[in-house]
Write a protein that holds these residues in place. Sequence first.
Motif, mmCIF file in Angstrom:
data_model
loop_
_atom_site.group_PDB
_atom_site.id
_atom_site.type_symbol
_atom_site.label_atom_id
_atom_site.label_comp_id
_atom_site.label_asym_id
_atom_site.label_seq_id
_atom_site.Cartn_x
_atom_site.Cartn_y
_atom_site.Cartn_z
ATOM 1 N N THR A 371 -32.027 148.159 105.998
ATOM 2 C CA THR A 371 -32.594 148.793 107.323
ATOM 3 C C THR A 371 -33.865 147.521 107.783
ATOM 4 N N GLU A 373 -33.304 144.532 107.962
ATOM 5 C CA GLU A 373 -32.711 143.333 108.663
ATOM 6 C C GLU A 373 -32.804 143.860 110.238
ATOM 7 N N LEU A 374 -32.889 145.200 110.540
ATOM 8 C CA LEU A 374 -32.845 145.427 111.958
ATOM 9 C C LEU A 374 -34.448 145.341 112.401
ATOM 10 N N LYS A 375 -35.263 146.027 111.499
ATOM 11 C CA LYS A 375 -36.902 145.840 111.812
ATOM 12 C C LYS A 375 -37.526 145.735 110.491
ATOM 13 N N PRO A 376 -38.223 144.612 110.589
ATOM 14 C CA PRO A 376 -38.812 144.505 109.027
ATOM 15 C C PRO A 376 -39.863 145.390 108.595
ATOM 16 N N LEU A 378 -39.554 148.591 109.281
ATOM 17 C CA LEU A 378 -38.802 150.077 109.163
ATOM 18 C C LEU A 378 -38.774 150.726 107.799
#
Length: 447
Positions: A371, A373-376, A378
């Motif tokens: 995850t 890759e969506l928000k570092p 997260l």
Amino acid sequence: MTDGRRSRSKYQRGLGWDLVCDSNKLKEMAQSIFMAGILIGGLVLGDLSDRFGRKPILTCSYLLLAASGSGAAFSPTLPIYTVFRFLCGCGISGITLSTTILSVEWVSTRMRAIKSISLGYFYTSGQFILPGLAYAIPQWRWLQLTVSIPFFAFFLLSWWLPESVRWMILSGRSSKALKTFRQVAAFNGKKEEGEALSLEEIKLNLQKEITLAKAKHSIADLFRTPTLRRVTSCLSLAWFSTGFAYYSLAMGVEEFGVNLYVLQLIFGGVDVPAKFITMVSISYLGRHTTEAVVLLLAGGCILSLIFVPSDLLTLRTALAVFGKGCLSSSFSCLFLYTSELYPTVIRQTGMGINNLWTRVGSMTAPLVKITGELKPFLPNVIFGTIALLGGSAALFLPETLNRPLPETVEDLENWSLQAKEPKQEPEAENASQRIPLQPCELDLGPN
């Protein structure tokens, strides 16, 4: 490019499977499959250990780990590699489970806490050795083969280990248990005491365990009473959060920008003082306080990484190392705490279920890292929050320091009821002390 990225890129090129770009996620998937092997191995081999004995399962697990580890070193494709890694996980789970059970069933009650912490130091020693081997052997296939071959020797040496006498008695192998007892006594220089042992004496000492073993219990018994439901729910969350957060830090060492080999040594070194402090804390402050504090501190460290800039490598590394030490302390505390909370009749079932939850946590951790890759930030939010929830759950568990182990579910319920009324005892004591003083006033007249 940082040292961590260089190491990762070199690792991926060495695999020869083009694990770059979108295919990089397969590396995290392979790690989850390895954790799944540990989970399945614990379920299957734990049941087989109760049926066929601790020693045969330990011996077979050594052989399984040696063979599958060597096979992984020569894997031509990623799918074959993941299959061997799954089998490696099964073997590791069998070794851990059988070793723990054998040590508990052979060591005296007063030495179990010390023995449990001592076994953890062997795991720490492995963390010291592995970075040195990885630095000396940069090719991953040769490294994999190097760490797998010694288990063939352990497989041969395990034949000389004695089987659990307690298991043999409960399984109807009394005569073999007596023979094993005498062999162990002779090995310890007490041959005469061993020869004096009789089968009737052994059965008499284990009569309570034999009686309890005849009763049939299931997983449903872990939720049969309010106290057991509370204990099982809180322990499950504590075990899950510990395994979940621990592997998030252990698998992300390359993200801190420090030399990978040095950081791995530091991660292993922090376990030495962490385990010692845990042993002192659980002996004086108690299991309840120790478990809650270390999980809350670990969650706080992981969440703090969100607010530390990436260029402050020293501070980020210090927080990660401290958090990892707290999670190591949590593991050490939970093994002892769980065995003390569950009654004898369902203790192994309770240990198995909670061990299952920590494997689920460790298996889920690599997937959560994706995850990022969506928000570092997260992954750290998720890991830190779960650790805080686990620490909060530990606050609802009863204390077991200096209390006898419960034998039955009724013992646990009665013990829990007594623990809720600690303040009534001093008042009753003071009242009883005032009663004898009343007649003394009548004798003061002549003086």
